[in-house]
Design a protein around this motif. Structure first.
Motif, mmCIF file in Angstrom:
data_model
loop_
_atom_site.group_PDB
_atom_site.id
_atom_site.type_symbol
_atom_site.label_atom_id
_atom_site.label_comp_id
_atom_site.label_asym_id
_atom_site.label_seq_id
_atom_site.Cartn_x
_atom_site.Cartn_y
_atom_site.Cartn_z
ATOM 1 N N LEU A 1 1.784 -5.782 -6.643
ATOM 2 C CA LEU A 1 1.667 -4.380 -6.260
ATOM 3 C C LEU A 1 2.280 -4.116 -4.890
ATOM 4 C CD1 LEU A 1 0.497 -1.807 -7.468
ATOM 5 C CD2 LEU A 1 -1.618 -2.296 -6.274
ATOM 6 N N LEU A 2 2.087 -5.038 -3.950
ATOM 7 C CA LEU A 2 2.688 -4.880 -2.628
ATOM 8 C C LEU A 2 4.208 -4.895 -2.685
ATOM 9 C CD1 LEU A 2 0.522 -6.899 -0.091
ATOM 10 C CD2 LEU A 2 1.120 -4.492 0.006
ATOM 11 N N VAL A 3 4.762 -5.780 -3.497
ATOM 12 C CA VAL A 3 6.218 -5.824 -3.638
ATOM 13 C C VAL A 3 6.733 -4.489 -4.172
ATOM 14 C CG1 VAL A 3 8.100 -6.871 -4.953
ATOM 15 C CG2 VAL A 3 6.380 -8.319 -3.881
ATOM 16 N N LEU B 1 9.004 -1.652 -2.092
ATOM 17 C CA LEU B 1 10.289 -1.215 -2.633
ATOM 18 C C LEU B 1 10.349 0.298 -2.824
ATOM 19 C CD1 LEU B 1 11.119 -3.972 -5.243
ATOM 20 C CD2 LEU B 1 12.256 -3.541 -3.066
ATOM 21 N N LEU B 2 9.211 0.924 -3.040
ATOM 22 C CA LEU B 2 9.182 2.372 -3.217
ATOM 23 C C LEU B 2 9.333 3.139 -1.910
ATOM 24 C CD1 LEU B 2 6.423 2.859 -5.908
ATOM 25 C CD2 LEU B 2 8.848 3.324 -6.133
ATOM 26 N N HIS B 3 9.072 2.480 -0.788
ATOM 27 C CA HIS B 3 9.200 3.162 0.497
ATOM 28 C C HIS B 3 10.637 3.569 0.748
ATOM 29 C CE1 HIS B 3 5.311 3.103 2.458
ATOM 30 N NE2 HIS B 3 5.080 1.979 1.816
ATOM 31 N N VAL C 1 4.163 14.404 1.966
ATOM 32 C CA VAL C 1 2.811 13.999 1.577
ATOM 33 C C VAL C 1 2.881 12.760 0.699
ATOM 34 C CG1 VAL C 1 0.769 14.733 0.295
ATOM 35 C CG2 VAL C 1 1.949 16.359 1.771
ATOM 36 N N VAL C 2 3.898 12.692 -0.139
ATOM 37 C CA VAL C 2 4.066 11.527 -1.017
ATOM 38 C C VAL C 2 4.267 10.269 -0.187
ATOM 39 C CG1 VAL C 2 5.543 10.496 -2.783
ATOM 40 C CG2 VAL C 2 5.006 12.924 -2.882
ATOM 41 N N GLU C 3 5.087 10.364 0.854
ATOM 42 C CA GLU C 3 5.360 9.202 1.703
ATOM 43 C C GLU C 3 4.106 8.790 2.482
ATOM 44 O OE1 GLU C 3 7.936 6.217 2.763
ATOM 45 O OE2 GLU C 3 8.439 7.886 1.469
ATOM 46 N N ASP D 1 2.180 5.279 2.135
ATOM 47 C CA ASP D 1 1.819 4.447 3.284
ATOM 48 C C ASP D 1 0.358 4.018 3.227
ATOM 49 O OD1 ASP D 1 4.355 4.647 4.335
ATOM 50 O OD2 ASP D 1 3.845 6.268 5.729
ATOM 51 N N ARG D 2 -0.514 4.970 2.913
ATOM 52 C CA ARG D 2 -1.953 4.663 2.846
ATOM 53 C C ARG D 2 -2.258 3.654 1.742
ATOM 54 N NH1 ARG D 2 -3.015 10.816 3.315
ATOM 55 N NH2 ARG D 2 -3.040 11.057 5.566
ATOM 56 N N ILE D 3 -1.656 3.842 0.584
ATOM 57 C CA ILE D 3 -1.891 2.923 -0.532
ATOM 58 C C ILE D 3 -1.361 1.532 -0.200
ATOM 59 C CG2 ILE D 3 -1.270 2.449 -2.935
ATOM 60 C CD1 ILE D 3 -1.259 5.502 -3.361
#
Length: 89
Positions: free
Chosen positions: A27-29, A33-35, A59-61, A65-67
């Motif tokens: 999940l972290l990977v 990659l989505l950032h 807001v999505v970004e 970040d929080r997730i």
């Protein structure tokens, strides 16, 4: 010579921590990659590339970040738990 039984099977807590570590690692990977980088990231492929001109990030970004931070903390707790399990078991 017989090997003790505890070396052959994992405890329930250790199994849970191992599975948690694998899931959070993958999940972290994906989250990293989505950032969005300076040139855009994979998030732009999924509609995350739309950015407001008034704010620095959407807001999505911010939610991404929080997730990512939350998942990173869970990953760290799993690593520490496995380390303690190895040391004291």
């Amino acid at each position: 010579m017989r090997v003790p039984a505890r070396t052959h099977r994992l405890s329930g807590m250790r199994m849970f921590l191992d599975i948690l570590l694998i899931v959070t690692s993958v999940l972290l990977v994906l989250l990293v990659l989505l950032h969005r980088a300076k040139g855009g990231g994979l998030s732009s492929l999924f509609g995350g590339g739309v950015q407001s001109s008034l704010s620095g990030s959407t807001v999505v970004e911010k939610n991404l970040d929080r997730i990512t931070i939350f998942t990173g903390m869970i990953w760290l707790i799993a690593i520490l738990g496995i380390g303690l399990e190895i040391k004291f078991a």
